[in-house]
Write an enzyme that holds these catalytic residues in place. Structure first.
Site, PDB file in Angstrom:
ATOM      1  N   SER A 100       0.859  -1.188   0.000  1.00 28.20           N
ATOM      2  CA  SER A 100       0.000   0.000   0.000  1.00 28.20           C
ATOM      3  C   SER A 100       0.893   1.235   0.000  1.00 28.20           C
ATOM      4  O   SER A 100       1.570   1.505   0.994  1.00 28.20           O
ATOM      5  CB  SER A 100      -0.905   0.009   1.237  1.00 28.20           C
ATOM      6  OG  SER A 100      -1.741  -1.121   1.225  1.00 28.20           O
ATOM      7  N   LYS A 176      -7.114   1.615  -2.639  1.00 25.37           N
ATOM      8  CA  LYS A 176      -6.697   1.104  -1.326  1.00 25.37           C
ATOM      9  C   LYS A 176      -6.761   2.210  -0.271  1.00 25.37           C
ATOM     10  O   LYS A 176      -7.149   1.962   0.870  1.00 25.37           O
ATOM     11  CB  LYS A 176      -5.280   0.525  -1.410  1.00 25.37           C
ATOM     12  CG  LYS A 176      -4.736  -0.020  -0.070  1.00 25.37           C
ATOM     13  CD  LYS A 176      -5.608  -1.141   0.485  1.00 25.37           C
ATOM     14  CE  LYS A 176      -5.193  -1.561   1.900  1.00 25.37           C
ATOM     15  NZ  LYS A 176      -3.999  -2.382   1.970  1.00 25.37           N
ATOM     16  N   LYS A 245      -0.010   4.879   8.587  1.00 30.01           N
ATOM     17  CA  LYS A 245       0.682   5.168   7.328  1.00 30.01           C
ATOM     18  C   LYS A 245      -0.307   5.331   6.188  1.00 30.01           C
ATOM     19  O   LYS A 245      -0.211   6.264   5.374  1.00 30.01           O
ATOM     20  CB  LYS A 245       1.687   4.045   7.032  1.00 30.01           C
ATOM     21  CG  LYS A 245       2.476   4.196   5.747  1.00 30.01           C
ATOM     22  CD  LYS A 245       1.938   3.359   4.596  1.00 30.01           C
ATOM     23  CE  LYS A 245       1.978   1.868   4.890  1.00 30.01           C
ATOM     24  NZ  LYS A 245       1.518   1.070   3.725  1.00 30.01           N
TER      25      LYS A 245
END
Length: 295
Positions: A100, A176, A245
């Site tokens: 990701s 995502k 993150k």
């Protein structure tokens, strides 16, 4: 039969990468693996995988290289660093990044890799966590050229139950980011709910069961609420730092696009607060601690 399958390289043997590699080996794919800590590859090598000396070596004799790495900086280092993939790759090979990452950086790196060595790039981030990786039920959202995806689709369908082409390079990472915005905000509100139930004298272990099938139901609710209510924080299935993150990625990208994400911005602040209290390497079920200690 296995000789008809494309040979694969895989970098990143972590919480997600290890069960993915086990599935690929079980399906008969010739597999070469690399990890910064080589000891994590031992079980896969014992099961028939070849151990690469470095990311460049990972490209030798393989058709498709898959990455499942921590973040944008790590992917950039593994691809473009000393003895990186770019030094071992050749035209006709395909890189499939299951990590990701930041969408804009993904687009830039894909263009740079193609210019350097002619290797094509698919961004194919996944959702479903370690249970999905183990069961092969991941949802995989893909950015890149349609013909490249068709080459990789049988491999991806070994890892997931759904593969959706979202558009050009970077589109998978945008999708995502959207996924993680929903998951992270959901996890935080579930933590609020469990703490409120506890402080009100309601049995929080019954929340997931009571709400099952209703409008508030979700997979995060069914997984996280019981873990939070029972303070069952191990085994660690995913990490607070990963959600943080990904939230930071989503907020940064939304700013670049001129789009507003106030809820995700607040979620990132709360996640950072929680991480700063020593929970970065812990499971997101620990988010309930943000609210329990306020009573």
């Amino acid at each position: 039969m296995s000789s008809a399958l494309p040979s694969l390289g895989f970098a990143g043997i972590g919480l997600m990468g290890l069960p993915m590699c086990r599935r690929l080996l079980a399906a008969g794919y010739p597999l070469t693996v690399w990890n910064r800590s080589p000891d994590k590859c031992a079980g896969l090598v014992a099961a028939g995988a070849r151990l690469a000396a470095n990311p460049a070596d990972l490209c030798v004799g393989v058709d498709i290289v898959l990455l499942c790495l921590a973040d944008t900086a790590v992917v950039r280092e593994v691809v473009f660093g000393d003895q990186g993939i770019a030094q071992g790759a050749r035209p006709g090979q395909l890189l499939v990044d299951l990590s990701s990452l930041e969408p804009t950086a993904t687009r830039d790196m894909a263009a740079e890799l193609a210019a350097l060595c002619g290797m094509a790039w698919l961004d194919a981030p996944v959702s479903g966590g370690t249970p999905g990786a183990e069961a092969g039920t991941l949802a995989i959202m893909v950015g890149g050229q349609a013909e490249d995806l068709e080459r990789a689709r049988p491999v991806l369908l070994t890892l997931g139950q759904r593969v959706t082409h979202m558009g050009g390079v970077g589109a998978g990472q945008v999708t995502k980011a959207c996924n993680q915005m929903i998951v992270a905000c959901n996890a935080l509100v579930i933590a609020e709910v469990v703490a409120l139930a506890e402080q009100s004298g309601v049995d929080a272990t019954l929340i997931a069961e009571a709400l099952a099938g209703g409008f508030a139901d979700s997979r995060p609710l069914q997984i996280l609420a019981p873990q939070m209510a029972e303070s069952r924080f191990e085994p660690i299935k995913w990490h607070v730092r990963t959600l943080l993150k990904d939230l930071d990625t989503a907020v940064k990208f939304s700013r670049e696009q001129g789009s507003a994400t106030p809820l995700s911005g607040l979620a990132a602040q709360l996640m950072r607060l929680h991480g700063g209290q020593g929970y970065l390497q812990k499971d997101p079920a620990t988010l309930v601690a943000l609210y329990r200690n306020k009573a």
